[in-house]
Motif scaffolding. Structure first.
Motif, PDB file in Angstrom:
ATOM      1  N   GLY A  28      21.045 -26.737 -31.730  1.00 42.11           N
ATOM      2  CA  GLY A  28      21.285 -25.744 -32.725  1.00 42.11           C
ATOM      3  C   GLY A  28      22.681 -25.116 -32.666  1.00 42.11           C
ATOM      4  N   GLN A  44      25.425 -28.603 -37.287  1.00 40.68           N
ATOM      5  CA  GLN A  44      24.538 -28.225 -36.384  1.00 40.68           C
ATOM      6  C   GLN A  44      24.165 -29.259 -35.578  1.00 40.68           C
ATOM      7  N   ASN A 111      20.624 -14.740 -36.499  1.00 43.69           N
ATOM      8  CA  ASN A 111      20.624 -16.107 -36.389  1.00 43.69           C
ATOM      9  C   ASN A 111      19.702 -16.622 -37.610  1.00 43.69           C
ATOM     10  N   ASN A 113      17.823 -19.220 -37.654  1.00 43.44           N
ATOM     11  CA  ASN A 113      16.837 -19.879 -37.354  1.00 43.44           C
ATOM     12  C   ASN A 113      15.651 -18.768 -36.798  1.00 43.44           C
TER      13      ASN A 113
END
Length: 154
Positions: A28, A44, A111, A113
């Motif tokens: 990540g 990434q 972030n 994610n």
């Protein structure tokens, strides 16, 4: 932030780049790739093995010369700035403005994610969905609030 640069690209295919000789890179992590024309691409880490890394390159790997490509590991995840000024704006996939207006300036960065979800904090699904198809209702009961796999691809 302790960024590290490598010139050990082994292969490039599609939107993927394999870099060898790279220890201790986390899944990540954000990557900056500079090719032989000094063009910068973002990526990434999608797989990290003992001594090699697989990178997803967002702008693709077309026209990359493996010997003269620099890969910089930024030791941080992809983050975007959050602010009320986001409303009505147009951004690309990595959060850069596409509407010819200045970038968002904010102290709050998150972030992309997201955070991990605590499965114990979920409410228990209780509303049964009756399809009328006895095989589905009997063998693969569907409940409101869950993913419904019969409506997705195989």
């Amino acid at each position: 932030m302790s960024a590290r640069e490598y010139r050990t690209v082994r292969s490039a295919r599609g939107g993927l780049l394999v870099v060898d000789g790279v220890p201790d890179i986390a899944f990540g992590d954000r990557v900056l790739i500079r090719d032989h024309r000094d063009r910068k691409r973002n990526g990434q880490v999608i797989r990290s093995a003992e001594n090699s890394v697989l990178i997803q390159v967002y702008e693709g790997t077309d026209d990359i010369d493996l010997e003269s490509t620099w890969v910089r590991f930024l030791d941080q995840p992809l983050e975007i700035s959050l602010s009320p000024e986001l409303l009505g704006r147009v951004f690309n996939g990595i959060g850069e403005p596409r509407d010819e207006r200045p970038p968002i300036v904010s102290n709050i960065r998150r972030n992309v994610n997201g955070s991990a979800i605590n499965p114990a904090a979920r409410t228990y699904p209780r509303k049964f969905i009756q399809t009328g198809v006895s095989t589905i209702d009997g063998l693969n009961s569907l409940v409101r609030g869950q993913k419904l796999p019969i409506f997705s691809g195989s």
